[in-house]
Scaffold this active site. Structure first.
Site, PDB file in Angstrom:
ATOM      1  N   PHE A  33      55.216  -9.817  35.551  1.00 31.25           N
ATOM      2  CA  PHE A  33      55.867  -8.857  36.447  1.00 31.25           C
ATOM      3  C   PHE A  33      56.612  -7.790  35.649  1.00 31.25           C
ATOM      4  O   PHE A  33      56.475  -6.590  35.885  1.00 31.25           O
ATOM      5  CB  PHE A  33      56.821  -9.613  37.375  1.00 31.25           C
ATOM      6  N   ASP A  36      54.069  -5.516  33.867  1.00 29.74           N
ATOM      7  CA  ASP A  36      53.460  -4.545  34.776  1.00 29.74           C
ATOM      8  C   ASP A  36      54.431  -3.418  35.099  1.00 29.74           C
ATOM      9  O   ASP A  36      54.038  -2.256  35.232  1.00 29.74           O
ATOM     10  CB  ASP A  36      53.026  -5.217  36.083  1.00 29.74           C
ATOM     11  N   SER A  81      22.733  -9.702   7.288  1.00 26.95           N
ATOM     12  CA  SER A  81      23.031 -11.009   7.891  1.00 26.95           C
ATOM     13  C   SER A  81      23.436 -11.972   6.778  1.00 26.95           C
ATOM     14  O   SER A  81      23.642 -11.559   5.643  1.00 26.95           O
ATOM     15  CB  SER A  81      21.840 -11.512   8.684  1.00 26.95           C
ATOM     16  N   GLU A 111      35.530 -20.144   6.600  1.00 24.41           N
ATOM     17  CA  GLU A 111      35.919 -19.594   7.900  1.00 24.41           C
ATOM     18  C   GLU A 111      35.010 -20.165   8.964  1.00 24.41           C
ATOM     19  O   GLU A 111      33.940 -20.681   8.651  1.00 24.41           O
ATOM     20  CB  GLU A 111      35.707 -18.067   7.912  1.00 24.41           C
ATOM     21  N   LYS A 113      32.280 -19.710  11.875  1.00 26.27           N
ATOM     22  CA  LYS A 113      31.257 -18.724  12.227  1.00 26.27           C
ATOM     23  C   LYS A 113      31.319 -18.561  13.739  1.00 26.27           C
ATOM     24  O   LYS A 113      30.995 -19.487  14.487  1.00 26.27           O
ATOM     25  CB  LYS A 113      29.879 -19.221  11.790  1.00 26.27           C
ATOM     26  N   ASP A 115      30.432 -17.226  17.410  1.00 27.65           N
ATOM     27  CA  ASP A 115      29.142 -16.966  18.031  1.00 27.65           C
ATOM     28  C   ASP A 115      29.277 -15.956  19.170  1.00 27.65           C
ATOM     29  O   ASP A 115      29.316 -16.308  20.339  1.00 27.65           O
ATOM     30  CB  ASP A 115      28.572 -18.300  18.553  1.00 27.65           C
ATOM     31  N   TYR A 224      36.024  -9.282   8.045  1.00 30.05           N
ATOM     32  CA  TYR A 224      35.435  -8.668   6.853  1.00 30.05           C
ATOM     33  C   TYR A 224      35.889  -7.213   6.747  1.00 30.05           C
ATOM     34  O   TYR A 224      35.644  -6.425   7.657  1.00 30.05           O
ATOM     35  CB  TYR A 224      33.907  -8.761   6.961  1.00 30.05           C
ATOM     36  N   LYS A 310      25.342 -24.034   9.416  1.00 31.75           N
ATOM     37  CA  LYS A 310      25.280 -24.046  10.889  1.00 31.75           C
ATOM     38  C   LYS A 310      25.373 -25.467  11.440  1.00 31.75           C
ATOM     39  O   LYS A 310      24.766 -26.387  10.893  1.00 31.75           O
ATOM     40  CB  LYS A 310      23.970 -23.420  11.356  1.00 31.75           C
ATOM     41  N   CYS A 404       8.247 -25.746  50.908  1.00 34.04           N
ATOM     42  CA  CYS A 404       9.700 -25.737  50.820  1.00 34.04           C
ATOM     43  C   CYS A 404      10.257 -27.118  51.192  1.00 34.04           C
ATOM     44  O   CYS A 404       9.906 -27.662  52.250  1.00 34.04           O
ATOM     45  CB  CYS A 404      10.266 -24.676  51.757  1.00 34.04           C
ATOM     46  N   CYS A 407      12.276 -26.603  54.700  1.00 31.67           N
ATOM     47  CA  CYS A 407      11.685 -26.189  55.976  1.00 31.67           C
ATOM     48  C   CYS A 407      10.172 -26.372  56.025  1.00 31.67           C
ATOM     49  O   CYS A 407       9.555 -26.121  57.052  1.00 31.67           O
ATOM     50  CB  CYS A 407      12.055 -24.739  56.282  1.00 31.67           C
ATOM     51  N   CYS A 422      10.632 -19.653  48.801  1.00 30.76           N
ATOM     52  CA  CYS A 422      10.278 -19.935  50.189  1.00 30.76           C
ATOM     53  C   CYS A 422      10.424 -18.634  50.972  1.00 30.76           C
ATOM     54  O   CYS A 422      11.501 -18.042  51.006  1.00 30.76           O
ATOM     55  CB  CYS A 422      11.226 -20.999  50.749  1.00 30.76           C
ATOM     56  N   CYS A 428      14.831 -21.000  57.297  1.00 30.79           N
ATOM     57  CA  CYS A 428      15.066 -22.049  56.318  1.00 30.79           C
ATOM     58  C   CYS A 428      16.581 -22.265  56.181  1.00 30.79           C
ATOM     59  O   CYS A 428      17.297 -21.347  55.754  1.00 30.79           O
ATOM     60  CB  CYS A 428      14.429 -21.605  55.006  1.00 30.79           C
TER      61      CYS A 428
HETATM   62  S1  IVH Z   1      30.728 -12.300   7.335  1.00 34.00           S
HETATM   63  C1  IVH Z   1      27.906  -9.795   4.719  1.00 34.00           C
HETATM   64  N1  IVH Z   1      32.123 -14.045   8.672  1.00 34.00           N
HETATM   65  O1  IVH Z   1      27.291 -14.165  11.552  1.00 34.00           O
HETATM   66  C2  IVH Z   1      28.658 -10.831   5.455  1.00 34.00           C
HETATM   67  N2  IVH Z   1      30.092 -13.272   9.634  1.00 34.00           N
HETATM   68  O2  IVH Z   1      24.560 -14.430  10.337  1.00 34.00           O
HETATM   69  C3  IVH Z   1      29.100 -10.330   6.762  1.00 34.00           C
HETATM   70  N3  IVH Z   1      29.629 -14.162  11.874  1.00 34.00           N
HETATM   71  O3  IVH Z   1      26.200 -10.852  11.672  1.00 34.00           O
HETATM   72  C4  IVH Z   1      29.361 -11.349   7.772  1.00 34.00           C
HETATM   73  N4  IVH Z   1      31.439 -15.385  12.025  1.00 34.00           N
HETATM   74  O4  IVH Z   1      27.978 -11.553  13.332  1.00 34.00           O
HETATM   75  C5  IVH Z   1      31.004 -13.304   8.649  1.00 34.00           C
HETATM   76  N5  IVH Z   1      33.491 -15.549   9.771  1.00 34.00           N
HETATM   77  C6  IVH Z   1      32.393 -14.803   9.759  1.00 34.00           C
HETATM   78  C7  IVH Z   1      31.470 -14.784  10.823  1.00 34.00           C
HETATM   79  C8  IVH Z   1      30.318 -14.009  10.718  1.00 34.00           C
HETATM   80  C9  IVH Z   1      30.334 -14.991  12.630  1.00 34.00           C
HETATM   81  C10 IVH Z   1      28.329 -13.587  12.277  1.00 34.00           C
HETATM   82  C11 IVH Z   1      28.218 -12.116  12.066  1.00 34.00           C
HETATM   83  C12 IVH Z   1      26.996 -11.908  11.218  1.00 34.00           C
HETATM   84  C13 IVH Z   1      26.293 -13.202  11.377  1.00 34.00           C
HETATM   85  C14 IVH Z   1      25.511 -13.475  10.122  1.00 34.00           C
END
Ligand code: IVH
Length: 664
Positions: A33, A36, A81, A111, A113, A115, A224, A310, A404, A407, A422, A428
């Site tokens: 509140f 806002d 990647s 770190e 990863k 998704d 990064y 992974k 169906c 029905c 259907c 139905c």
């Molecule tokens: S570093 C050159 N750190 O994973 C390195 N990537 O398969 C740059 N991702 O396209 C990426 N968590 O979208 C990095 N802690 C993390 C990440 C990460 C997820 C993703 C990112 C990248 C893909 C690579």
């Protein structure tokens, strides 16, 4: 005057501080509140004093810019990647390889990863100037207007020790909670569900309207930093700095010296990640020192100084007991497997999707089979295969039904579609009830009744289609259980009120396949009454922005059915809105009908956005890039040279602001 300026500056600063604490540090310092109240106060002052406009003000996260086509831009550093593996052995190999190559001590940063969708953010003098998706790694879509709406991404940095120009990369994420709610809403509207938060995030970032993006509550983690003048050599230390500038940096990060420490991190997070609010699919290991990174270098696809470990997608094996076929609001039949209960990612799974008829056939699945179930980010687990080696007593082969289950009418399938449905929309029961539920829903006619009441009316024979709602008398309802004079009266009143619902929502309420909220709006703007829409042919339909072949055919099919036309004329007789209201029409003309425009350059008399909306209000269409089909280029100062060249090549008409304003 100076006092107002200071007041605005102070409010902006305070709101930024509260935002940062809330969205980045997850701490609420004041009540919603109070927050806002501050935001409203700032909005009011800014509206009264447009001279102090600042695009980086916290009020300006949702701009008015509608992204038509996203502009593709080149990344300063290509977005590569990561090499990835599912095996701990390969992590050991990576460690030994790195040790041998560097021939000196090194730290590895572990770190999570994340998704989601990767993003590149560019900051110039502390201000967010560009946000670009990965795209093909070399060029991506400029999604700045959408990314600005994400509250954990700073528009303006804290402190002063950031480089004048740098890039930071990370992941945009949709938290599980938001994802579940969004899919629930979509399931109710019978819109296609998002398979996982990653798809939902990338779908959201590609939305044309930043206000929709804002409503989806995306989050971010940055991981990064790139640029010429980064503060430290170490990646870990740079991220700490980035945290102090206001970015959201994960706490799940550790600088490790030994492989043992790395594996400890991996094993800990492999379990603990299930308690996180967002999806993760592994661990990323990065050599910490920038200098060592440089020495290790890159392959064509990925850096040699990093690797991703992974997590295995979680899967379980269990027995198929039976298969149900469910009928949805628009008649689509979905096969659902009933399973011997099994524990999967912390929840007991009893039911799983069997996709569609073709997949069932491919699996050659039989009752009693042991099958594999997976929950790869989806809310509804799915069957991913059958363990045929374990089959000893073979049960009945699962076959998709021909009629169906509700029905009995024979099912049909459109050419090119995977789903059977259907066609008995008016006879139905689940379709009738589903249609009524959709009709009364909040974004449609907003009549306040739920599933149970609809079922009650249907069972009592009071309501067999949506038109019957308008014939209901309080006296009839009172005869049913749980109703009293007051509630019955209120209900009849809210039905009566609903006839004032504007045309585009009424159109959406009809529940035409593929005509969701947005499509209904587009249709209402293009065809100002339902009669115009009914008379529109295929060509006229697909010429409307965002209406493609599938939607057009569905609309034509809907109106080709006699009972649908009858229903509409009945609803008309009760006074429902089947044409645009006076206010909506007042600002609209058809002067530019059928004409496409490209806007280029900067303007003096109106903003680009204003020109965009003037074009649309007058029936024209905006497109992002020049093609031979473009009718006009509305050119301001400094029109882009590429556009000019194309325009000359195709002999397109280039008009000035003044000429355009004369046209309309
Ligand atoms: S570093 C050159 N750190 O994973 C390195 N990537 O398969 C740059 N991702 O396209 C990426 N968590 O979208 C990095 N802690 C993390 C990440 C990460 C997820 C993703 C990112 C990248 C893909 C690579």
């Amino acid at each position: 005057m100076e006092a107002i300026k200071d007041k605005i500056a102070a409010l902006r600063k305070e709101i930024e501080r509260l935002n940062y604490n809330y969205y980045v540090l997850s701490q609420s310092l004041v009540s919603d509140f109070e927050f806002d109240g501050l935001l409203k106060e700032l909005e009011r002052l800014e509206a009264e004093h447009p001279e102090y406009y600042d695009p980086h003000s916290p009020t300006q996260r949702v701009g008015s810019d509608i992204n038509k086509n996203f502009v593709q831009v080149e990344h300063v550093y290509p977005m590569l990647s990561l090499a990835n593996t599912y095996s701990e052995g390969e992590i050991t190999d990576f460690y030994n390889r790195t040790r041998k190559f560097l021939n000196e001590d090194f730290d590895l940063v572990c770190e999570l990863k994340y998704d989601g969708t990767s993003i590149s953010l560019v900051y110039e003098n502390g201000l967010l100037t560009r946000a670009v998706t990965r795209g093909d790694g070399v060029r991506g879509d400029d999604v700045t207007a959408n990314v600005r709406t994400i509250n954990s991404i700073p528009l303006k940095l804290h402190g002063s020790d950031y480089p004048a120009l740098f890039e930071i990369r990370g992941e945009i994420l949709m938290p599980w909670k938001v994802f579940d709610a969004l899919n629930k809403e979509r399931a109710e509207a019978e819109d296609a569900l998002f398979a996982n938060p990653r798809n939902a995030t990338s779908g959201t970032l590609k939305q044309q309207n930043p206000a929709i993006v804002a409503s989806r509550h995306l989050d971010s983690y940055l991981y990064y930093l790139l640029g010429e003048n980064l503060p430290c050599d170490g990646h870990f230390e740079n991220l700490e700095k980035a945290g102090s500038w206001g970015f959201k940096i994960s706490d799940a990060i550790k600088k490790c010296r030994t492989l043992d420490e790395v594996f400890e991190f991996i094993r800990y997070w492999n379990v603990e990640r299930k308690n996180l609010p967002v999806a993760t699919d592994g661990i990323v290991l990065k050599v910490n020192s920038g200098l060592q990174q440089l020495n290790l270098g890159w392959t064509a696809k990925s850096p040699r100084w990093a690797i991703a470990y992974k997590f295995q997608a979680e899967s379980a094996e269990t027995r198929l007991n039976s298969v149900d076929f469910q009928v949805g609001r628009t008649g689509t039949v979905t096969p659902v497997a009933n399973l011997e209960p099994v524990l999967l990612s912390g929840t007991i799974v009893k039911r799983a999707s069997l996709h569609n008829a073709d997949i069932i056939e491919n699996f050659d699945i039989h009752i009693g089979d042991l099958c594999f179930v997976e929950k790869g980010g989806e809310i509804i687990p799915k069957i991913t295969g059958v363990n045929k080696a374990a089959r000893f007593m073979i049960g009945d082969k699962v076959r998709f039904i021909k009629n169906c289950p509700e029905c009995g009418v024979p099912l049909v399938r459109e050419k090119g579609e995977a789903a059977w449905y259907c066609p008995n929309h008016f006879g139905c029961p689940p379709q009738i009830k589903g249609m009524i539920e959709h009709f009364v829903s909040r974004k449609a006619m907003y009549i306040n009744i739920g599933e149970e009441t609809i079922n009650q009316f249907y069972q009592a024979g009071l309501v067999k289609n949506v038109a019957d709602l308008y014939e209901l008398k309080a006296g009839d309802i009172l005869k049913l259980e749980r109703w009293a004079e007051k509630s019955a009266g209120n209900f009849v009143e809210s039905v009566r009120e609903s006839v004032r619902t504007p045309y585009e929502r009424t159109l959406y309420a009809l529940g035409i396949r593929y005509v969701g909220e947005t499509v209904a709006k587009k249709l209402a703007n293009a065809f100002h009454s339902i009669d115009d829409l009914m008379n529109a042919g295929y060509e006229a339909l697909i010429s409307v922005d965002e209406i493609g072949e599938v939607i057009a055919r569905s609309i034509l099919n809907y109106f080709s059915i006699e009972s649908n036309r009858l229903l509409i004329s009945k609803l008309k007789s009760y006074g429902l809105q089947f044409s645009l209201g006076k206010e909506a029409l007042a600002n609209k003309t058809t002067i530019l009908n059928g004409l496409t425009f490209v806007i280029s350059g900067t303007f003096l008399l109106h903003s680009r956005d204003e020109y965009k909306s003037l074009i649309e209000k007058n029936g024209g269409k905006n497109v992002g890039s020049v093609s031979a089909k473009t009718d006009y280029i509305l050119a301001g100062e400094n029109m882009g040279p590429a556009k000019l060249e194309k325009a000359q090549k195709w002999g397109l008409k280039i008009i000035s602001e003044a000429e355009f304003l004369k046209m309309i």
